[in-house]
Design an enzyme around this catalytic site. Structure first.
Site, short mmCIF file in Angstrom:
data_model
loop_
_atom_site.label_atom_id
_atom_site.label_comp_id
_atom_site.label_asym_id
_atom_site.label_seq_id
_atom_site.Cartn_x
_atom_site.Cartn_y
_atom_site.Cartn_z
N ARG A 75 0.84 -1.21 0.00
CA ARG A 75 0.00 0.00 0.00
C ARG A 75 0.86 1.25 0.00
NH1 ARG A 75 -1.63 2.83 4.98
NH2 ARG A 75 -3.40 4.22 4.58
N LYS A 134 -12.84 3.23 1.80
CA LYS A 134 -12.40 3.29 3.20
C LYS A 134 -13.55 3.86 4.04
CE LYS A 134 -8.21 4.86 4.04
NZ LYS A 134 -7.14 5.89 3.94
P1 PGA Z 1 -5.23 6.60 6.92
O1 PGA Z 1 -6.51 5.67 6.91
O2 PGA Z 1 -4.08 5.79 7.41
O3 PGA Z 1 -5.08 7.03 5.52
O4 PGA Z 1 -5.64 7.72 7.83
C1 PGA Z 1 -6.65 4.59 7.77
C2 PGA Z 1 -7.41 4.93 9.02
O5 PGA Z 1 -7.91 6.05 9.20
O6 PGA Z 1 -7.55 3.99 9.81
MN MN Z 2 -7.91 7.64 7.74
#
Ligand code: PGA
Ligand code: MN
Length: 476
Positions: A36, A227
């Site tokens: 990622r 997400k």
């Molecule tokens: P981020 O997303 O690492 O891009 O903030 C993951 C999260 O918020 O858990």
């Molecule tokens: Mn996040």
């Protein structure tokens, strides 16, 4: 059977701790599944060079993993400040909405001032609302609303640096799903043909549709991961699952935007909904947080990872642990060990109630029943698009190796996200028997299957020049 392979897949986030070629090679050989790139950090040049490097090393070590680009989406941040500020309890701070303001009260105010990149905040918030800065570390309460600024009081003190992340729990943010920065990031994904795009802060299915349509203009259709990290995402989870190719439970922001005590139930519900809808699901963030600086996990982290494995999430994800942590390879080892141990303890079972509409797909269920009764059997599927693989994975046949043979390299990489699926590349022969015999030979070359084991094969054969779907039982 020699060995039961791991069914839970592992995603690592690449960064300064893992960019070195030897470490990337080691991670790939340690069987990570997806790399990622977090576009909140790193430049376009960095992204391009990193993607090329990972692909090159995959070739060198003859194992292809998938690449995911995680774009920031509608994220609110504070602006630049000079150095760092210690914000004391009860101190007043002005959040500037209009940096060109001529409001006398603002520029003559004796309080600290910082800009915020979301002018519409003024329409969304009310007096006494809470604003969370830097992952919830600093809590502000709005005291006064003015045209050009919000005057806040510090409830929880802390140290503020430039460009910190802002959360407005429960408030629907009126920003476009993909920002100009996202579009610049996506130009690299398009050029380098990245397998997965993860979109942050997805609020409803239209965010996904907007991203898909944007990418279609470039003739590029990667798998889209939504997400889920705020309350809108949770409220619209059913329609978001239907519209996206996979879901990431982004517990970092979710734990700020929702009451944290609800997080375990939200995680469990989303994992189950995804499996029921035959969509892969990722549990992300803070899984081995202490291992950023420690060579062993805390007991609570071991339990957290094992919970995700018990819940049968497709993937568990590492963020800062591998991007900036001191023990990236150890983190992979820890996740592998926990997954293998816990998976072996899940009783022989599968998800009987997954809805399979087509008669051909209903055969998958019969194959699972057969393989589980034989005990020393794997399931073999042939698939160009990976759709069959996704269904058999969603049935979650525990303790049965699942092999998918595909003739497409991009399908092979995209299947890395699927619970239990071990993808192999094959050339499909006109004569199905040739293809099957080749696949059976390949199975014997794995560290899983051995002579005498069974393979339950789903394949279509030709009868009177027409394709007929069959389940074959072969002995290796
Ligand atoms: P981020 O997303 O690492 O891009 O903030 C993951 C999260 O918020 O858990
Ligand atoms: Mn996040």
């Amino acid at each position: 059977m020699k060995y039961l392979h791991r069914h839970t897949k592992i995603i690592f986030t690449i960064g300064p701790a893992t960019e070195n070629e030897e470490i990337i090679a080691a991670l790939i050989l340690h069987k990570v599944d997806i790399c990622r790139l977090n576009m909140a950090h790193g430049s376009l040049d960095w992204a391009k060079a990193t993607i090329r490097k990972v692909k090159e090393i995959c070739k060198q070590v003859s194992r292809q993993i998938a690449i995911m680009m995680d774009i920031k989406g509608p994220e609110i941040r504070t602006g630049e400040i000079d150095g760092v500020w210690f914000l004391a309890k009860d101190e007043l701070v002005d959040l500037i909405i209009n940096a060109n303001s001529h409001n006398k009260n603002l520029y003559e105010s004796k309080y600290r001032k910082v800009t915020i990149n979301y002018p519409e905040i003024i329409d969304d918030v009310h007096i006494n609302d809470i604003i969370l800065v830097d992952n919830g570390l600093i809590q502000l309460k709005i005291l006064e609303k003015h045209k050009d600024y919000l005057r806040c009081v510090v409830l929880t003190p802390g140290v503020l640096k430039s460009n910190r992340h802002v959360n407005l729990p429960g408030i629907k943010i009126n920003l476009p799903a993909i920002t100009d920065k996202d579009k610049r990031d996506l130009s690299v994904a398009i050029e380098e043909d990245v397998d997965f795009i993860a979109l942050s802060f997805v609020r409803d299915p239209f965010d996904i549709i907007e991203l898909k349509n944007y990418l279609l203009q470039y003739n590029y259709s990667p798998r889209i991961i939504a997400k889920i990290e705020n309350q809108s995402g949770i409220e619209n989870i059913d329609s978001i699952i239907k519209e996206s190719d996979a879901i990431m439970i982004a517990r970092g922001d979710l734990g700020i935007e929702c009451p944290y005590e609800k997080l375990p139930l939200i995680q469990r519900q989303i994992v189950n909904k995804c499996i029921d809808n035959c969509k892969p699901v990722i549990v992300a963030t803070h899984m081995l947080e202490s291992m950023i600086v420690a060579p062993v996990p805390t007991r609570a982290e071991v339990t957290d990872v094992s919970n995700a494995v018990f819940e049968e999430a497709d993937c568990i994800m590492l963020s800062a642990e591998t991007s900036i942590g001191e023990y990236p390879l150890k983190c992979i080892e820890v996740m592998k060990k926990i997954s293998l141990e816990i998976e072996a303890a899940i009783p022989r079972s599968f998800r009987q109630n997954i809805e399979l509409r087509l008669p051909k797909n209903k055969m998958l269920r019969s194959a699972v029943v057969l393989a589980q009764q034989l005990k020393r059997a794997c399931i073999v599927v042939f698939s160009h698009s990976g759709a069959g693989a996704q269904l058999i994975s969603s049935l979650r046949p525990t303790r049965v190796p699942l092999f998918v043979f595909t003739d497409s390299e991009s399908t092979l990489r995209q299947m890395r996200i699927l619970w239990g699926i071990q993808p192999h590349l094959i050339e499909f022969n006109k004569d199905r028997n040739v293809t099957i015999n080749y696949a059976l030979q390949e199975l014997l070359n794995t560290d899983v299957m051995q002579k005498g084991d069974y393979a339950v094969i789903l394949t279509s054969i030709e009868v009177d020049e027409k394709p007929v779907e069959t389940i074959q039982l072969r002995r290796l």
